[in-house]
Every structure is written in C-alpha cells, then in structure tokens.
Motif scaffolding. Sequence first.
Motif, short mmCIF file in Angstrom:
data_model
loop_
_atom_site.label_atom_id
_atom_site.label_comp_id
_atom_site.label_asym_id
_atom_site.label_seq_id
_atom_site.Cartn_x
_atom_site.Cartn_y
_atom_site.Cartn_z
N THR A 84 -8.30 -5.19 -8.19
CA THR A 84 -8.89 -6.36 -7.56
C THR A 84 -8.35 -7.63 -8.19
O THR A 84 -8.38 -7.80 -9.42
CB THR A 84 -10.43 -6.35 -7.70
OG1 THR A 84 -10.94 -5.15 -7.13
CG2 THR A 84 -11.04 -7.55 -6.99
N ILE B 167 -0.67 1.37 -7.30
CA ILE B 167 -1.78 0.82 -6.52
C ILE B 167 -1.81 -0.68 -6.81
O ILE B 167 -1.96 -1.07 -7.97
CB ILE B 167 -3.10 1.48 -6.90
CG1 ILE B 167 -3.04 2.98 -6.58
CG2 ILE B 167 -4.27 0.83 -6.15
CD1 ILE B 167 -4.17 3.78 -7.15
N GLN C 19 0.84 -1.19 0.00
CA GLN C 19 0.00 0.00 0.00
C GLN C 19 0.88 1.24 0.00
O GLN C 19 1.78 1.37 0.83
CB GLN C 19 -0.92 0.00 1.22
CG GLN C 19 -1.95 1.12 1.22
CD GLN C 19 -2.95 1.00 2.34
OE1 GLN C 19 -2.92 0.07 3.13
NE2 GLN C 19 -3.85 1.96 2.43
N TYR D 105 -9.57 -3.57 -12.59
CA TYR D 105 -9.17 -2.30 -12.01
C TYR D 105 -10.29 -1.27 -12.12
O TYR D 105 -11.20 -1.40 -12.94
CB TYR D 105 -7.89 -1.77 -12.66
CG TYR D 105 -8.06 -1.37 -14.11
CD1 TYR D 105 -7.87 -2.30 -15.12
CD2 TYR D 105 -8.41 -0.08 -14.46
CE1 TYR D 105 -8.03 -1.95 -16.45
CE2 TYR D 105 -8.57 0.29 -15.78
CZ TYR D 105 -8.37 -0.66 -16.78
OH TYR D 105 -8.53 -0.31 -18.09
N SER D 106 -10.18 -0.26 -11.28
CA SER D 106 -11.09 0.87 -11.31
C SER D 106 -10.23 2.12 -11.29
O SER D 106 -9.41 2.31 -10.37
CB SER D 106 -12.02 0.83 -10.09
OG SER D 106 -12.78 2.02 -9.99
N TYR D 107 -10.37 2.95 -12.32
CA TYR D 107 -9.54 4.15 -12.40
C TYR D 107 -10.19 5.12 -13.36
O TYR D 107 -10.58 4.74 -14.46
CB TYR D 107 -8.14 3.79 -12.90
CG TYR D 107 -7.15 4.94 -12.87
CD1 TYR D 107 -6.91 5.71 -14.00
CD2 TYR D 107 -6.46 5.23 -11.71
CE1 TYR D 107 -6.02 6.76 -13.97
CE2 TYR D 107 -5.56 6.28 -11.66
CZ TYR D 107 -5.35 7.03 -12.80
OH TYR D 107 -4.45 8.08 -12.74
N ALA E 158 -13.03 5.78 -7.37
CA ALA E 158 -11.92 5.34 -6.53
C ALA E 158 -10.96 4.50 -7.36
O ALA E 158 -11.36 3.77 -8.25
CB ALA E 158 -12.44 4.53 -5.35
N GLN E 159 -9.68 4.63 -7.03
CA GLN E 159 -8.68 3.84 -7.72
C GLN E 159 -8.51 2.53 -6.97
O GLN E 159 -8.22 2.52 -5.78
CB GLN E 159 -7.35 4.60 -7.74
CG GLN E 159 -7.46 5.97 -8.37
CD GLN E 159 -6.19 6.77 -8.20
OE1 GLN E 159 -5.16 6.22 -7.81
NE2 GLN E 159 -6.24 8.04 -8.49
N ARG E 160 -8.67 1.45 -7.69
CA ARG E 160 -8.61 0.15 -7.02
C ARG E 160 -8.19 -0.93 -8.00
O ARG E 160 -8.51 -0.87 -9.19
CB ARG E 160 -9.98 -0.18 -6.43
CG ARG E 160 -10.03 -1.47 -5.64
CD ARG E 160 -11.29 -1.59 -4.79
NE ARG E 160 -12.48 -1.26 -5.53
CZ ARG E 160 -13.32 -0.30 -5.17
NH1 ARG E 160 -13.10 0.42 -4.10
NH2 ARG E 160 -14.40 -0.06 -5.87
N GLY F 203 -3.04 -4.77 -6.21
CA GLY F 203 -4.06 -5.70 -5.76
C GLY F 203 -3.53 -6.49 -4.59
O GLY F 203 -2.36 -6.34 -4.19
N GLN F 204 -4.35 -7.36 -4.03
CA GLN F 204 -3.92 -8.10 -2.84
C GLN F 204 -3.03 -9.29 -3.17
O GLN F 204 -2.45 -9.89 -2.27
CB GLN F 204 -5.14 -8.58 -2.06
CG GLN F 204 -5.94 -9.68 -2.72
CD GLN F 204 -7.03 -10.21 -1.79
OE1 GLN F 204 -7.37 -9.60 -0.80
NE2 GLN F 204 -7.57 -11.38 -2.13
#
Lengths: 114, 111
Positions: free
Chosen positions: B5, B100, A44, B25-27, B1-3, B102-103
């Motif tokens: 997944t 950014i 992060q 992704y979200s951007y 939101a920037q994300r 992902g997990q």
Amino acid sequence: DAGVTQSPTHLIKTRGQQVTLRCSPISGHKSVSWYQQVLGQGPQFIFQYYEKEERGRGNFPDRFSARQFPNYSSELNVNALLLGDSALYLCASSFLDTLNTEAFFGQGTRLTVV
Amino acid sequence: AQRVTQPEKLLSVFKGAPVELKCNYSYSGSPELFWYVQYSRQRLQLLLRHISRESIKGFTADLNKGETSFHLKKPFAQEEDSAMYYCALSGAYNQGGKLIFGQGTELSVKP
C-alpha cells in the motif's frame, strides 16, 4: 546489451481478437515475468517462467497464457480480448540462480482494445 | 493476503525539502522489499532493495518489520528526483521473479 526488449511497442486490437506480445530477456537471464499495468495503477503480476516452465501465475483468467522458448525469450498470449485488457504489458527478466534479486524491465507494449 | 500500500498518489515538495514516500505491506513470512522508479519516458528500474542497505541517489529506506513499513526517504529533494515511485515486495528467495507492486506515488519536486 540492449536490455529487455519487447515487441510491438503499441498495438490496437478489436474486442474478441487474440494478441501475442513478445519479450527478449537480457542475455544470461533465465527468468521472464509478465505484468499488466492499467493506467494509474502499479504493475500486476501475470506469469513467471523459468527454464521454459511456469513458476508462478497471478490472478488472471485462462484467456491469458504464456510460454518461454529455449533461448529464454517469451510470448504472452491473450485470447478473446476485452476492453478491460487495455493496458501496458511489461516484461521483466532476472537471474534465478544467484541471490541477485533485481528484475530488469522492458519498455512495455501498449495494448488498446476497441 | 499479500499486499503493498502506497497511501499517497501524489507528493509535491520544493527543491531542498525532505521527502518521505510511504509504503506499508502485508505478507505472511519474510518478504524482500524494493523501491522501483520510473522517470519520464524511461523504463521501470530498481532504485534500492532492503537487503543491500545502501543509499542510492541520496535515497534510503529502512525495513520496519514491526510496523510492516518500508518508507523511502531523502533529506534534500532535487528536481531530477521527480518521477513515479513504486514500492514492491517478493517472497524470500524469489529472486525477482514475482513482484507485488503498490499503486505508486508520483513525486513532483518544484524549483
């Protein structure tokens, strides 16, 4: 070239203490970024520094601060440590004056807060 | 939101089987997409990026802007592909400064 180097590799601190982590970028890289990686999660973003100025900040409390020195090395400081600050802290360096977009990561500093 | 997944935490396949690691992704804007890999006891390293459109170690990834996806594929998995894989994005021209992630997906290739 040894790549991005971070020190120390491991450390244990007590709640409420302060810690300083250090990063030396690859020679010629002017940008240094810091990331926090909690177990089981992706890194992060915490901070980005370029030419000694902050270029970006992630969603972290003011207890987290950083700086970059004239030789482009960087320090990450965390005050008033909480148990939740236990994580792997990664430093990455990159060029910012070309279209080369690769970030090179260090091995990380494993911080344990007890 | 920037994300970013990555829906699978663990993907287990047999050697020689095809592999697809998913990333959505979200951007708002035109992001740059990356795949980073971390082999056991090694540091995080870049595997490939969408702008280069190259194949690295047999892996490819195509950016699908309509589906906002950047899935990583390999037709025949090898045991040495076992590692943690992270999909990441940055804003255009950010040049690697802020990523950014992902997990992550752990790929396990069995003999």
